[in-house]
Design a protein around this motif. Structure first.
Motif, PDB file in Angstrom:
ATOM      1  N   ARG A  46       1.028  -1.067   0.042  1.00  0.00           N
ATOM      2  CA  ARG A  46      -0.034   0.049  -0.199  1.00  0.00           C
ATOM      3  C   ARG A  46       0.958   1.092   0.118  1.00  0.00           C
ATOM      4  O   ARG A  46       2.056   1.021   0.497  1.00  0.00           O
ATOM      5  N   CYS A  47       0.320   2.345  -0.446  1.00  0.00           N
ATOM      6  CA  CYS A  47       0.953   3.603  -0.427  1.00  0.00           C
ATOM      7  C   CYS A  47       1.036   4.192   0.705  1.00  0.00           C
ATOM      8  O   CYS A  47      -0.237   4.430   1.561  1.00  0.00           O
ATOM      9  N   LEU A  48       2.012   4.634   1.531  1.00  0.00           N
ATOM     10  CA  LEU A  48       2.107   5.256   2.670  1.00  0.00           C
ATOM     11  C   LEU A  48       1.318   6.517   2.704  1.00  0.00           C
ATOM     12  O   LEU A  48       0.929   6.768   3.896  1.00  0.00           O
ATOM     13  N   GLU A  49       1.309   7.192   1.794  1.00  0.00           N
ATOM     14  CA  GLU A  49       0.541   8.506   1.809  1.00  0.00           C
ATOM     15  C   GLU A  49      -0.814   8.295   1.599  1.00  0.00           C
ATOM     16  O   GLU A  49      -1.790   9.332   2.115  1.00  0.00           O
ATOM     17  N   ASN A  50      -1.407   7.300   1.057  1.00  0.00           N
ATOM     18  CA  ASN A  50      -2.963   7.168   0.889  1.00  0.00           C
ATOM     19  C   ASN A  50      -2.919   5.593   1.078  1.00  0.00           C
ATOM     20  O   ASN A  50      -2.815   4.896   0.123  1.00  0.00           O
ATOM     21  N   LEU A  51      -3.419   5.288   2.181  1.00  0.00           N
ATOM     22  CA  LEU A  51      -3.440   3.615   2.606  1.00  0.00           C
ATOM     23  C   LEU A  51      -4.582   2.950   1.568  1.00  0.00           C
ATOM     24  O   LEU A  51      -4.585   1.995   1.445  1.00  0.00           O
ATOM     25  N   LYS A  52      -5.400   3.558   1.061  1.00  0.00           N
ATOM     26  CA  LYS A  52      -6.474   3.056   0.398  1.00  0.00           C
ATOM     27  C   LYS A  52      -6.015   2.594  -1.179  1.00  0.00           C
ATOM     28  O   LYS A  52      -6.478   1.948  -1.754  1.00  0.00           O
ATOM     29  N   LEU A  53      -4.762   3.460  -1.516  1.00  0.00           N
ATOM     30  CA  LEU A  53      -4.141   3.138  -2.732  1.00  0.00           C
ATOM     31  C   LEU A  53      -3.186   1.919  -2.566  1.00  0.00           C
ATOM     32  O   LEU A  53      -2.216   1.874  -1.741  1.00  0.00           O
ATOM     33  N   GLU A  54      -3.565   0.868  -3.509  1.00  0.00           N
ATOM     34  CA  GLU A  54      -2.848  -0.394  -3.224  1.00  0.00           C
ATOM     35  C   GLU A  54      -2.332  -0.698  -4.680  1.00  0.00           C
ATOM     36  O   GLU A  54      -2.837  -0.526  -5.528  1.00  0.00           O
ATOM     37  N   LEU A  55      -0.751  -1.204  -4.674  1.00  0.00           N
ATOM     38  CA  LEU A  55      -0.468  -1.740  -5.886  1.00  0.00           C
ATOM     39  C   LEU A  55      -1.365  -2.810  -6.541  1.00  0.00           C
ATOM     40  O   LEU A  55      -1.744  -3.883  -5.903  1.00  0.00           O
ATOM     41  N   PRO A  56      -1.735  -2.745  -7.769  1.00  0.00           N
ATOM     42  CA  PRO A  56      -2.182  -3.700  -8.408  1.00  0.00           C
ATOM     43  C   PRO A  56      -1.589  -5.139  -8.939  1.00  0.00           C
ATOM     44  O   PRO A  56      -2.123  -5.840  -9.745  1.00  0.00           O
ATOM     45  N   ASP A  57      -0.283  -5.516  -8.289  1.00  0.00           N
ATOM     46  CA  ASP A  57      -0.010  -6.598  -8.706  1.00  0.00           C
ATOM     47  C   ASP A  57      -0.295  -7.988  -7.828  1.00  0.00           C
ATOM     48  O   ASP A  57      -0.105  -9.240  -8.388  1.00  0.00           O
ATOM     49  N   GLU A  58      -1.456  -7.725  -7.168  1.00  0.00           N
ATOM     50  CA  GLU A  58      -2.202  -8.737  -6.577  1.00  0.00           C
ATOM     51  C   GLU A  58      -1.418  -9.569  -5.855  1.00  0.00           C
ATOM     52  O   GLU A  58      -1.634 -10.870  -5.897  1.00  0.00           O
ATOM     53  N   ALA A  59      -0.288  -9.289  -5.367  1.00  0.00           N
ATOM     54  CA  ALA A  59       0.350 -10.152  -4.371  1.00  0.00           C
ATOM     55  C   ALA A  59       0.339  -9.954  -2.913  1.00  0.00           C
ATOM     56  O   ALA A  59       0.153  -9.114  -2.406  1.00  0.00           O
ATOM     57  N   THR A  60       0.101 -11.128  -2.354  1.00  0.00           N
ATOM     58  CA  THR A  60      -0.020 -11.268  -0.938  1.00  0.00           C
ATOM     59  C   THR A  60       0.734 -12.050  -0.244  1.00  0.00           C
ATOM     60  O   THR A  60       1.140 -12.942  -0.661  1.00  0.00           O
ATOM     61  N   THR A  61       1.230 -11.568   1.075  1.00  0.00           N
ATOM     62  CA  THR A  61       2.156 -12.290   1.800  1.00  0.00           C
ATOM     63  C   THR A  61       1.356 -12.612   3.206  1.00  0.00           C
ATOM     64  O   THR A  61       0.668 -11.622   3.713  1.00  0.00           O
ATOM     65  N   MET A  62       1.319 -13.675   3.631  1.00  0.00           N
ATOM     66  CA  MET A  62       0.554 -14.352   4.911  1.00  0.00           C
ATOM     67  C   MET A  62       1.686 -15.013   5.760  1.00  0.00           C
ATOM     68  O   MET A  62       2.240 -15.557   5.244  1.00  0.00           O
ATOM     69  N   ILE A  63       1.540 -14.478   6.980  1.00  0.00           N
ATOM     70  CA  ILE A  63       2.199 -15.228   7.935  1.00  0.00           C
ATOM     71  C   ILE A  63       1.062 -15.784   8.933  1.00  0.00           C
ATOM     72  O   ILE A  63       0.284 -15.317   9.596  1.00  0.00           O
ATOM     73  N   LEU A  64       1.293 -17.022   8.935  1.00  0.00           N
ATOM     74  CA  LEU A  64       0.431 -18.040   9.669  1.00  0.00           C
ATOM     75  C   LEU A  64       1.212 -18.138  11.128  1.00  0.00           C
ATOM     76  O   LEU A  64       2.086 -19.027  11.206  1.00  0.00           O
ATOM     77  N   ASN A  65       0.329 -17.908  11.992  1.00  0.00           N
ATOM     78  CA  ASN A  65       1.123 -18.070  13.573  1.00  0.00           C
ATOM     79  C   ASN A  65       0.527 -19.068  14.157  1.00  0.00           C
ATOM     80  O   ASN A  65      -0.638 -18.760  14.623  1.00  0.00           O
ATOM     81  N   THR A  66       0.984 -20.118  14.122  1.00  0.00           N
ATOM     82  CA  THR A  66       0.430 -21.377  14.853  1.00  0.00           C
ATOM     83  C   THR A  66       0.388 -21.194  16.482  1.00  0.00           C
ATOM     84  O   THR A  66      -0.331 -21.901  16.953  1.00  0.00           O
ATOM     85  N   LYS A  67       0.857 -20.115  17.004  1.00  0.00           N
ATOM     86  CA  LYS A  67       0.767 -19.941  18.593  1.00  0.00           C
ATOM     87  C   LYS A  67      -0.147 -18.763  18.546  1.00  0.00           C
ATOM     88  O   LYS A  67      -0.557 -18.253  19.784  1.00  0.00           O
ATOM     89  N   GLY A  68      -1.080 -18.542  17.665  1.00  0.00           N
ATOM     90  CA  GLY A  68      -1.859 -17.501  17.726  1.00  0.00           C
ATOM     91  C   GLY A  68      -3.174 -17.684  18.593  1.00  0.00           C
ATOM     92  O   GLY A  68      -3.188 -18.760  19.157  1.00  0.00           O
ATOM     93  N   THR A  69      -3.855 -16.689  19.015  1.00  0.00           N
ATOM     94  CA  THR A  69      -4.760 -16.656  20.135  1.00  0.00           C
ATOM     95  C   THR A  69      -6.032 -15.982  19.724  1.00  0.00           C
ATOM     96  O   THR A  69      -7.108 -16.095  20.303  1.00  0.00           O
ATOM     97  N   HIS A  70      -6.076 -15.231  18.777  1.00  0.00           N
ATOM     98  CA  HIS A  70      -7.193 -14.405  18.249  1.00  0.00           C
ATOM     99  C   HIS A  70      -7.548 -14.023  16.978  1.00  0.00           C
ATOM    100  O   HIS A  70      -6.192 -14.306  16.167  1.00  0.00           O
ATOM    101  N   GLY A  71      -8.412 -13.906  16.295  1.00  0.00           N
ATOM    102  CA  GLY A  71      -8.734 -13.698  14.833  1.00  0.00           C
ATOM    103  C   GLY A  71      -9.699 -14.872  14.429  1.00  0.00           C
ATOM    104  O   GLY A  71      -9.946 -15.659  14.999  1.00  0.00           O
TER     105      GLY A  71
END
Length: 193
Positions: A46-71
């Motif tokens: 995302r653009c830091l100056e406008n968080l609604k503006l996202e790069l259209p590369d459709e790339a997503t990074t996810m971190i799965l936290n196996t020790k998580g407690t909420h969500g």
């Protein structure tokens, strides 16, 4: 790094970037990298100056936290986390994963490729460490040289001030001015003499 590896395989030389399909890089962590307790952390560019503006590369990074407690996560993902943390099969989903892992462990081709990948990673790590050590030595030498020069200059100033004091024809203020020493340092030298 991982995004670049994916993109290289998905896009041929000379093809436009908009042909890249949506990509996901998923890290499975058995520790809470961000220490916020989320089951999942999802990132997009995302653009830091406008968080609604996202790069259209459709790339997503996810971190799965196996020790998580909420969500919000599905029961299958929760059972997957239990499987990763405790190696316990509790659902059909984790049974499929366990079966696939068992199959892959028996496949000599997969094991050989995994070992080659591990060896390449180890070589890259060693190469990176060697570069880091060489760079550190280079920085150390430069800093050491600068420190040595500063010490040498300081010794020379003190020696000059001592010679001027021994002559007895210069005031303490003049000695301080000509040697770039503080008046206090010159007075201390006089006391020591």
């Amino acid at each position: 790094y991982y995004q670049a590896l994916l993109d290289i395989d998905l896009l041929q030389k000379g093809q436009p970037y908009d042909l890249l399909p949506p990509t996901f890089i998923i890290f499975i962590c058995v520790f809470d990298f961000f220490e916020k307790g989320n089951y999942v952390y999802t990132f997009k560019k995302r653009c830091l100056e406008n968080l609604k503006l996202e790069l259209p590369d459709e790339a997503t990074t996810m971190i799965l936290n196996t020790k998580g407690t909420h969500g919000d996560i599905s029961q299958d993902i929760k059972s997957f986390y239990d499987y990763v943390n405790n190696h316990i099969v509790t659902t059909d989903f984790t049974k499929q994963i366990d079966d696939e892992i068992s199959y892959l462990k028996l496949d000599t081709k997969v094991r050989r490729e995994f070992m080659l990948m591990e060896a390449r990673l180890l070589d890259e790590r060693r190469e990176g460490e060697a570069v880091g050590i060489a760079k550190g030595k280079e920085i150390g030498l430069v800093e050491g040289e600068a420190i040595g020069l500063a010490k040498g200059e300081s010794k020379e100033k003190l020696a000059t001030a001592k010679r001027m004091l021994a002559k007895g024809c210069y005031s303490l203020e003049v000695i301080a001015e000509l040697t770039n020493l503080s008046l206090a340092d010159v007075e201390k030298l006089k006391e020591e003499a």
